[in-house]
Design an enzyme around this catalytic site. Sequence first.
Site, short mmCIF file in Angstrom:
data_model
loop_
_atom_site.label_atom_id
_atom_site.label_comp_id
_atom_site.label_asym_id
_atom_site.label_seq_id
_atom_site.Cartn_x
_atom_site.Cartn_y
_atom_site.Cartn_z
N ARG A 1 0.78 -1.20 0.28
CA ARG A 1 0.19 -0.19 -0.01
C ARG A 1 0.89 1.17 -0.01
O ARG A 1 1.88 1.36 0.67
CB ARG A 1 -0.74 -0.28 1.21
CG ARG A 1 -1.70 1.12 1.28
CD ARG A 1 -2.76 1.52 2.51
NE ARG A 1 -3.48 2.65 2.26
CZ ARG A 1 -4.05 3.39 3.34
NH1 ARG A 1 -3.88 2.85 4.53
NH2 ARG A 1 -4.68 4.50 3.04
N HIS A 2 0.50 2.14 -1.00
CA HIS A 2 1.37 3.54 -0.85
C HIS A 2 1.51 4.18 0.58
O HIS A 2 0.83 3.82 1.71
CB HIS A 2 0.53 4.57 -1.81
CG HIS A 2 -0.68 4.73 -1.39
ND1 HIS A 2 -1.12 5.69 -0.30
CD2 HIS A 2 -2.06 4.41 -1.80
CE1 HIS A 2 -2.18 6.08 0.01
NE2 HIS A 2 -2.92 5.30 -0.84
N GLU B 1 1.51 7.40 3.20
CA GLU B 1 0.45 8.47 3.73
C GLU B 1 0.47 9.41 2.79
O GLU B 1 1.36 10.04 2.46
CB GLU B 1 0.44 8.61 5.43
CG GLU B 1 -0.40 9.75 5.88
CD GLU B 1 0.07 10.43 7.11
OE1 GLU B 1 -0.61 10.09 8.11
OE2 GLU B 1 0.87 11.43 6.83
N THR B 2 -0.95 9.98 2.56
CA THR B 2 -0.96 11.21 1.65
C THR B 2 -1.83 12.41 2.53
O THR B 2 -2.25 12.05 3.71
CB THR B 2 -1.77 10.81 0.55
OG1 THR B 2 -3.22 10.40 0.94
CG2 THR B 2 -1.07 9.79 -0.25
N GLN C 1 -10.50 9.66 -0.98
CA GLN C 1 -9.35 9.68 -1.86
C GLN C 1 -9.72 9.16 -3.32
O GLN C 1 -9.73 9.78 -4.35
CB GLN C 1 -8.11 9.09 -1.46
CG GLN C 1 -6.68 9.87 -2.26
CD GLN C 1 -5.50 9.90 -1.54
OE1 GLN C 1 -4.93 10.91 -1.71
NE2 GLN C 1 -5.40 8.90 -0.71
N GLU D 1 -7.08 2.56 -7.21
CA GLU D 1 -7.93 2.47 -5.69
C GLU D 1 -9.60 2.45 -6.26
O GLU D 1 -9.66 2.61 -7.52
CB GLU D 1 -7.62 3.85 -5.06
CG GLU D 1 -8.57 3.85 -3.67
CD GLU D 1 -8.31 2.75 -2.97
OE1 GLU D 1 -8.70 1.63 -3.15
OE2 GLU D 1 -8.11 3.20 -1.73
#
Length: 229
Positions: free
Chosen positions: A9-10, A12-13, A22, A87
């Site tokens: 998983r990418h 934190e944004t 998102q 996503e």
Amino acid sequence: MATEVYLVRHGETMFNQLNKVQGWSDSPLTVKGINDLKVTARNLSQVHFDKMYSSDLKRAIDTAHLIQDTNEVSVPSKMKKLPAFREVFFGSFEGDDIDQTWEKVAVAGGMKPERNVDKIIETLGFEKFRDATKKADPRHLAEDSKDLDERMNQAVEQLTKETKGLGRILIVSHGDFIKSLGLHYWKGAKNKEIIPFPENGSVARAVIHDNDKFEIVDYNVKSSELNNL
């Protein structure tokens, strides 16, 4: 030849930090997100990958490049983007407050307003939760269970074809999409409606068997625990 898949998983944004929906919208990785990813990248630096992939959203691409740049034992190659691994799409809710969105989804599913998404999914079931999200979306653009299942099947089929003959690959994707894969393919899932939401920078490990069967064998492995894989 079986292929081992590290599904990350990418990081934190900004939208994660601000508690916003998102989906297909994008926001940059935060300083915390980058620092946390450095731990993931460092703990994967001695793992050899024959190929690295990412979804086509920038937060995933940036995450994949950080991991690739830190890896010391893989041969650098051009990162391939797989749009099917992006996503889940939340339609008109993208950019909205997450808690307010879940309240609307709960009501659309016939519940009283509820902000706890796990409670909503436990009550409605995962498929009805997705269907309620599309129903609650004023423009009905959000992916429902049928939309998501079709795309997920496409993603797994494409990955199977892409990785024929490869021993181990890495792909960076997204929380809701990885959770959806986990619900379908994780053999350790005891409850098919509720499993943990994967943390930023965590890894799910899957195997594509010789008969093309896709199976998740480890799920939501935190960056600090990657040495145990």
